[in-house]
Every structure is written in structure tokens, then in C-alpha cells.
Scaffold this active site. Structure first.
Site, short mmCIF file in Angstrom:
data_model
loop_
_atom_site.label_atom_id
_atom_site.label_comp_id
_atom_site.label_asym_id
_atom_site.label_seq_id
_atom_site.Cartn_x
_atom_site.Cartn_y
_atom_site.Cartn_z
N LYS A 173 0.83 -1.19 0.00
CA LYS A 173 0.00 0.00 0.00
C LYS A 173 0.87 1.25 0.00
O LYS A 173 0.39 2.36 -0.22
CB LYS A 173 -0.86 0.02 1.26
CG LYS A 173 -1.77 -1.16 1.43
CD LYS A 173 -2.48 -1.08 2.79
CE LYS A 173 -3.22 -2.36 3.07
NZ LYS A 173 -3.68 -2.42 4.48
N GLY A 174 2.15 1.05 0.26
CA GLY A 174 3.03 2.18 0.52
C GLY A 174 3.18 3.17 -0.61
O GLY A 174 3.39 4.36 -0.39
N GLU A 206 7.66 2.12 -6.37
CA GLU A 206 7.84 1.73 -4.96
C GLU A 206 7.91 2.96 -4.07
O GLU A 206 8.39 4.01 -4.49
CB GLU A 206 9.15 0.93 -4.81
CG GLU A 206 9.02 -0.55 -5.10
CD GLU A 206 8.45 -1.33 -3.93
OE1 GLU A 206 7.80 -0.73 -3.05
OE2 GLU A 206 8.66 -2.56 -3.89
N ASP A 207 7.50 2.79 -2.84
CA ASP A 207 7.66 3.88 -1.87
C ASP A 207 9.08 3.91 -1.33
O ASP A 207 9.68 4.97 -1.20
CB ASP A 207 6.63 3.75 -0.73
CG ASP A 207 6.67 2.37 -0.07
OD1 ASP A 207 7.23 1.42 -0.66
OD2 ASP A 207 6.14 2.24 1.04
N ASP A 249 14.80 -0.98 0.40
CA ASP A 249 15.93 -1.17 1.32
C ASP A 249 16.64 -2.48 0.99
O ASP A 249 17.60 -2.50 0.26
CB ASP A 249 15.56 -1.01 2.79
CG ASP A 249 14.28 -1.73 3.16
OD1 ASP A 249 13.95 -2.74 2.52
OD2 ASP A 249 13.60 -1.29 4.09
N LYS A 269 17.25 3.27 0.37
CA LYS A 269 18.22 3.07 1.45
C LYS A 269 19.26 2.07 0.96
O LYS A 269 19.20 0.89 1.30
CB LYS A 269 17.52 2.48 2.68
CG LYS A 269 16.81 3.47 3.58
CD LYS A 269 16.36 2.71 4.84
CE LYS A 269 15.56 3.59 5.77
NZ LYS A 269 15.10 2.84 6.96
N PHE A 287 13.97 5.38 10.80
CA PHE A 287 12.65 4.75 10.68
C PHE A 287 11.65 5.83 10.28
O PHE A 287 11.28 6.66 11.10
CB PHE A 287 12.27 4.07 11.98
CG PHE A 287 13.24 2.97 12.36
CD1 PHE A 287 13.40 1.86 11.56
CD2 PHE A 287 14.00 3.06 13.51
CE1 PHE A 287 14.30 0.85 11.88
CE2 PHE A 287 14.90 2.05 13.85
CZ PHE A 287 15.05 0.95 13.03
N VAL A 288 11.25 5.79 9.02
CA VAL A 288 10.45 6.89 8.48
C VAL A 288 9.01 6.46 8.18
O VAL A 288 8.74 5.29 7.89
CB VAL A 288 11.09 7.47 7.20
CG1 VAL A 288 12.41 8.13 7.53
CG2 VAL A 288 11.28 6.40 6.14
N ASP A 299 3.95 3.60 6.36
CA ASP A 299 3.19 3.43 7.61
C ASP A 299 4.05 2.87 8.73
O ASP A 299 5.15 2.38 8.52
CB ASP A 299 2.02 2.48 7.37
CG ASP A 299 2.48 1.01 7.33
OD1 ASP A 299 3.42 0.70 6.56
OD2 ASP A 299 1.94 0.20 8.10
N ARG A 347 0.25 7.05 7.08
CA ARG A 347 0.36 7.10 5.62
C ARG A 347 -0.10 8.45 5.08
O ARG A 347 0.32 8.89 4.01
CB ARG A 347 -0.49 6.00 4.97
CG ARG A 347 -0.03 4.59 5.24
CD ARG A 347 -0.81 3.63 4.34
NE ARG A 347 -0.74 2.25 4.79
CZ ARG A 347 0.26 1.41 4.51
NH1 ARG A 347 1.29 1.83 3.81
NH2 ARG A 347 0.22 0.16 4.94
#
Lengths: 136, 194
Positions: free
Chosen positions: B51-52, B108-109, B112, B140, B161-162, B168, B174
Site C-alpha cells: 500500500k506504501g 515503490e515507496d 531497502d 536506502k 525509521f520513516v 506506515d 500514511r
């Protein structure tokens, strides 16, 4: 008691968790597949070795996990520097406690027991022997 | 010590890492860069990974001049609510249309480890598109396990941690218009720090 994924025992819960993540995403792995000589005695016998925790053959990457004490992390970093100097064509990645925590954040799973000495499934003496055996 | 999230999500943010204006400006640039990489022909297919990336794809598609279509995919996440950690990744929502012979951009959001994207590249590659490229809002690279060619990156970010702008924590945050660093006390217990 050791932690297992399938029939494979792991020395630390972080290793078992990492193996499960790789399995989940269909990434093939081998556990402590190869011990690389890092130094030799004058007579040619191997004095120290380093066995990275995981080898991921499809992406040709070696992975070493260290989630315990900072002193051991320093030892591992020294070993990794030696490893990369001796084997410059091999790709290796060191995952420390913060990396494991980041994975736990990503998957929103508790890191309790996965990071730190409480996650070790190997008796302390054996753990020290294992580190000493591969120390540079 | 762990604490509960507040009623106002902004109060849970320690630091704004990328503000709304910076995001919008970069999304506009990305839209132009993506458009210039493709000629005419059939509309480009943007595949949003739920969902990101939902908010990012909504802005990005409007920043691309010319014809685009979007499709949505959702894959199960390791340790996710409906999945066994010992299982394997599953497609929770597959594409609605065909991508055979089409130019595809995966949206993609954040990238990593690259594990999810590596899986998706293999899956979508099996549907015989003409090309697959990747755009991500956040990258990242320090966390990367699987090497992937990321064609367009909005921002490279440090190991923090974002949340926000689609990202989310526990399904919330979000809707923030910026990317922010979540206060550590909100997830300290998850990291075994309390």
C-alpha cells in the site's frame, strides 16, 4: 537448545529469523558453507579461518550476522577487513544489531530475543570458541 | 519505555526528513525524467506496489505528460498479519490487465533490502513485458541485500525509521504529506529496547 529452520540448527535466533526471511522471499541460502583461511602458521598450516554465516548463491553474496556484544562486533569487523583484503572478488555484508532491528521494524516484528545475547542458542563457552577460532 | 501513538499523528514525528514542497518538486522532476525515457506508442504502465506507494503513484502519474495507465499489486510481507513467518511470499492482489509487450515501471515507496522487489521483478518478468524499470521515492542503499538497478530515485535517505507520504507504522501515518522520522519511544518495545 538450538534454534532450527527446517532441520538446520542455528547458533542465534537472529540467524534463524534471517533464514526464514530469505525462505519467505525465495532466496536460496547455505549456512556456514565455507571456512576461509585468514592466516597461516610458518609451516603452512591454517592458523585462523572465517566462516561467514550465510552464502546466497543466486546473488553471490556472503552475509555475516552479529547482534551481540560490541567487542565481538569489532572483532568481526577486523576479520571482515582481512577477508576482503584476501578475497577481494567475494562480496560480503555484515549485518549488525541495528540492521536486524531495521528488518524487524520493516516487518513490524518484535526484535526481543532476536537481537542481543538472549537470542543466542549456543552456550557462551562454545560461542567464544567459535569466535576465537575464526579471529584474525 | 513504549508509549501509545497520539491522536494527532504530527505529534508522533521527531523530525521532518523531507517536507511536502521537496517531495512535490522531486515528483515533478521524476515525472519529466520518466516521460523523456519513453517514446510514443502504447501508454506506459505504472505498477504501484500497495500500500506504501499509493500516494506516490497518484502524484507521479499526474506529473507524467502523455498517456499512462496504472495497475496495482499487493504482495504479502514477511511476518504480516495474515501470513505465517515460515511461509512464502504470496500475491494478495495481482495485476488487472496484461503487461505483455508493454513498457512497465514499478513504483515503490521505499527500497531497502530489495527482497520484495527482487521477487516482483521475477514475477512480472514472467509476464513478458517489453521492458521493466523501477522508480522509488526513497532509497536506502546501505540496507541492500539484493542488487537491483533502480532507474529513478526520489531521495536517498539515511538509516532512520520513516513514515508518511504512504509509508506506515502499524498501518497509520500514511496520510502525512511529508516523510518524517517516527519518535523512537513509539517503537522502542518492538526493537526490544524497553
Amino acid at each position: 537448545m538450538e534454534t532450527a529452520v527446517g532441520t538446520r540448527p542455528f547458533a542465534h535466533r537472529s540467524e534463524a529469523e534471517f533464514a526464514q526471511i530469505l525462505d519467505f522471499y525465495g532466496i536460496r541460502w547455505e549456512y556456514e558453507a565455507t571456512a576461509f583461511p585468514l592466516s597461516h602458521h610458518r609451516d603452512g598450516r591454517v592458523a585462523s579461518r572465517f566462516a561467514p554465516d550465510f552464502y546466497l548463491p543466486e546473488i553471490n553474496l556472503w552475509v555475516e550476522l552479529t547482534t551481540i556484544r560490541q567487542t565481538l562486533m569489532r572483532q568481526k569487523r577486523r576479520k571482515l577487513r582481512r577477508f576482503t583484503a584476501l578475497y577481494p572478488d567475494l562480496r560480503i555484508k555484515l549485518l549488525g544489531a541495528n540492521d536486524i532491528k531495521a528488518l524487524m521494524w520493516k516487518y513490524q516484528r518484535s526484535a526481543r530475543g532476536v537481537v542481543g545475547p538472549s537470542g543466542s542458542t549456543t552456550p557462551p563457552r562454545r560461542r567464544e570458541e567459535r569466535v576465537g577460532e575464526v579471529a584474525a | 519505555m513504549s508509549s501509545a501513538r497520539s491522536n494527532n499523528p504530527h505529534d508522533d514525528i521527531d523530525e521532518v526528513l523531507i517536507d511536502e514542497a521537496a517531495i512535490q518538486a522531486r515528483v515533478k522532476e521524476l515525472g519529466a525524467e520518466i516521460a523523456s525515457a519513453y517514446g510514443g506508442g502504447e501508454p506506459l504502465v505504472l505498477v504501484s506496489v500497495l500500500k506504501g506507494s499509493l500516494i506516490f503513484v497518484a502524484d507521479l502519474m499526474r506529473a507524467i505528460p502523455g498517456n499512462v495507465v496504472i495497475d496495482l499489486m499487493e504482495v504479502s510481507s514477511y511476518g504480516g498479519g495474515n501470513t505465517e513467518s515460515s511461509g512464502t511470499v504470496r500475491i494478495l492482489k495481482d495485476l488487472s490487465g496484461t503487461i505483455e509487450g508493454r513498457d512497465v515501471v514499478i513504483v515503490e515507496d521505499i527500497i531497502d533490502t530489495g527482497l520484495t522487489l527482487n521477487y516482483l521483478m521475477g514475477y512480472l518478468g514472467g509476464k513478458s513485458p517489453r521492458s521493466i524499470r523501477i522508480v522509488t521515492l526513497l532509497n536506502k542503499p546501505a540496507r541492500r541485500l539484493v542488487d537491483l538497478k533502480v532507474d529513478w530515485t526520489g531521495f536517498e535517505i539515511p538509516d532512520k525509521f520513516v513514515v508518511g507520504y504512504g509509508l506506515d507504522f502499524g498501518e497509520t501515518y500514511r496520510n502525512l504529506r511529508y516523510v518524517g522520522v517516527l519518535k523512537r519511544e513509539l517503537y522502542a518495545s518492538l526493537l526490544g529496547e524497553s
